[in-house]
Design an enzyme around this catalytic site. Structure first.
Site, PDB file in Angstrom:
ATOM      1  CG  HIS A   1     -30.756   7.302  -6.729  1.00  0.00           C
ATOM      2  ND1 HIS A   1     -29.936   6.479  -7.465  1.00  0.00           N
ATOM      3  CD2 HIS A   1     -31.384   8.113  -7.623  1.00  0.00           C
ATOM      4  CE1 HIS A   1     -30.078   6.764  -8.747  1.00  0.00           C
ATOM      5  NE2 HIS A   1     -30.944   7.760  -8.867  1.00  0.00           N
TER       6      HIS A   1
ATOM      7  CE1 TYR B   1       0.172   1.632   4.383  1.00  0.00           C
ATOM      8  CE2 TYR B   1       0.593  -0.721   4.554  1.00  0.00           C
ATOM      9  CZ  TYR B   1       0.637   0.545   5.103  1.00  0.00           C
ATOM     10  OH  TYR B   1       1.166   0.723   6.354  1.00  0.00           O
TER      11      TYR B   1
END
Length: 460
Positions: A435, A177
């Site tokens: 949404h 990472y």
């Protein structure tokens, strides 16, 4: 009166050590703590905090370029590392001060000095002899260079934060990472980046679909990847460097960053004088209570080389202080720990990979890959989102969740609660999505992509 100077002495002023010392002091313990380098440890000074600030800086460049697609006319005049470094270093200094105030405010005795063992209850702290009933070792880890000729010419991750100017060409060696994050940061700030690693895919230990997707994303952003290669030697050629890879390939570059691993920071502590055993790699051996082979001495954090994450060290330090001095014995689970990799785009993950889950029995895999709304407009390459759930066929529990895409770390924090709580796929399904967001995909994945682990289960 105790025959010791302190009830608890903590060696190391990183996140885990500071939390352990502070909580123990609030429980009434007499606490001493020593730090020889900087308060806050790697994370605050040469790790998570300054790195994330640089991630943000790299993102601003991309946003400025993308703005035209959204109707904005923005003129940019290039990137100035000195401006970023000044702001970053000021924030690090502010956090240093906070750590010191937290300790002194809790009543801890602070030593800005190196502490080493004389025996199991006695320390040399900057030349002063100090005794403690219990001792916690929280000295963290440190980056290391590969054992190749010329390795001293390359940088380690700590050195990136001392750069005075951005090199035009940078070669990053390593695909963990740290290597991937700095490759994306440096590319985002404008450098040409080569990435060298020995495997076929980056991020060993992560889910296979994530590994494939992040490799593709970096390719599309112009990071040149040299997979399946080992560094052989590093030479200086005039005003630049040449990294020679085993097998004959050579990369001319202005700087090399070695992100080839970290080791527990135990050298020179004289652990043997206290009867503390270590692994062959120098990690301190502990039991489930984080007790070392010396009964009164404990170890926490990266010095164990086990789940090397700042929040883990902090949680373990808190739990240990509660156990020893708060009349509240408890442990921190190392299972289902969410984490993020701040690549471009970022990665968030919690729970088992598909391969690990399938080794335990049959699982259903739900996977979606799409272009997020921002980039359907910007058209920026390398910014697709991948979201994945791994579900046990027998119990329907969600065993793992993995994501590559915008805000993955922020989204995965909430998903991590669900996975740690053992929620089922049906719990996800009956949750209403927000949404329009990318996050809603985690609760609208309805069609199984594939099943895995069936053959392994049949073989049993």
């Amino acid at each position: 009166m105790s025959r010791y100077d302190f009830d608890l002495f903590v060696i190391g002023g990183g996140s885990g050590g500071v939390r352990c010392a502070r909580i123990a002091a609030t429980h009434g313990a007499r606490v001493g703590i020593a730090e020889e380098r900087f308060w806050g440890g790697t994370c605050v000074n040469v790790g998570c905090v300054p790195k994330k600030i640089m991630v943000n800086a790299a993102e601003y460049g991309q946003w400025a370029e993308d703005a035209a697609a959204f109707g904005w006319s923005i003129e940019t005049r290039g990137f100035d590392l000195a401006t970023l470094a000044a702001a970053r270093d000021a924030e690090v200094a502010r956090l240093n001060g906070i750590y010191g105030r937290l300790l002194s405010g809790a009543g801890c005795t602070i030593f800005e000095a190196r502490a080493t063992f004389i025996d199991a209850h006695t320390l040399d702290v900057g030349g002063r002899r100090v005794t403690a009933e219990r001792i916690v070792v929280a000295t963290g880890g440190r980056p290391v260079r590969p054992e190749i000729p010329g390795a001293e010419l390359g940088m380690l991750s700590d050195d990136v934060f001392g750069l005075k100017a951005l090199p035009r060409r940078v070669t990053v060696v390593g695909s963990g990472y740290i290597g991937l994050e700095f490759a994306c940061i440096l590319r985002g700030l404008g450098a040409e980046v080569d990435l060298v690693y020995r495997a076929d895919l980056p991020l060993r230990g992560f889910d296979q679909d994530i590994r494939v997707a992040v490799k593709e994303a970096m390719e599309q952003q112009g990071i040149r990847q040299h997979c399946g290669h080992h560094p052989g030697r590093l030479d200086r050629l005039g005003d630049h460097l040449c990294l020679n890879l085993r097998g004959g390939e050579a990369i001319e570059t202005d700087a090399v960053l070695f992100a080839t691993g970290r080791v527990p920071n135990t050298a020179g502590l004289h652990l043997d004088a206290a009867g503390i055993a270590c692994t062959a790699k120098g990690a301190i051996e502990v039991d489930e209570e984080h007790r070392t082979t010396a009964p009164n001495i404990y170890a926490i954090g990266d010095v164990l080389d086990r789940m090397n994450l700042t929040p883990v060290a902090t949680a373990v330090g808190h739990a240990l202080a509660d156990t020893l001095f708060g009349n509240n014995p408890r442990r921190v689970s190392y299972r289902n720990i969410p984490t993020a990799v701040f690549t471009s785009p970022p990665i968030g993950t919690v729970g088992l990979t598909e391969a690990d889950a399938a080794a335990l029995g049959p699982v259903d895999v739900y996977l979606a890959r799409f272009t997020p709304m921002r980039h359907t407009i910007s058209g920026r390459p390398g910014r697709k989102t991948l979201m994945k759930l791994i579900v046990c066929q027998e119990t329907r529990k969600v065993l793992g969740a993995h994501m590559l895409g915008e805000d993955a770390g922020e989204i995965m924090q909430g998903i991590g609660i669900a996975v740690a709580a053992g929620l089922t796929k049906e719990d996800f399904d009956r949750t209403i999505g927000i949404h329009p967001t990318a996050a809603e995909e985690f609760v609208t994945l309805r069609t199984r992509t594939r099943e895995a682990g069936v053959q392994a289960a049949a073989a049993e």
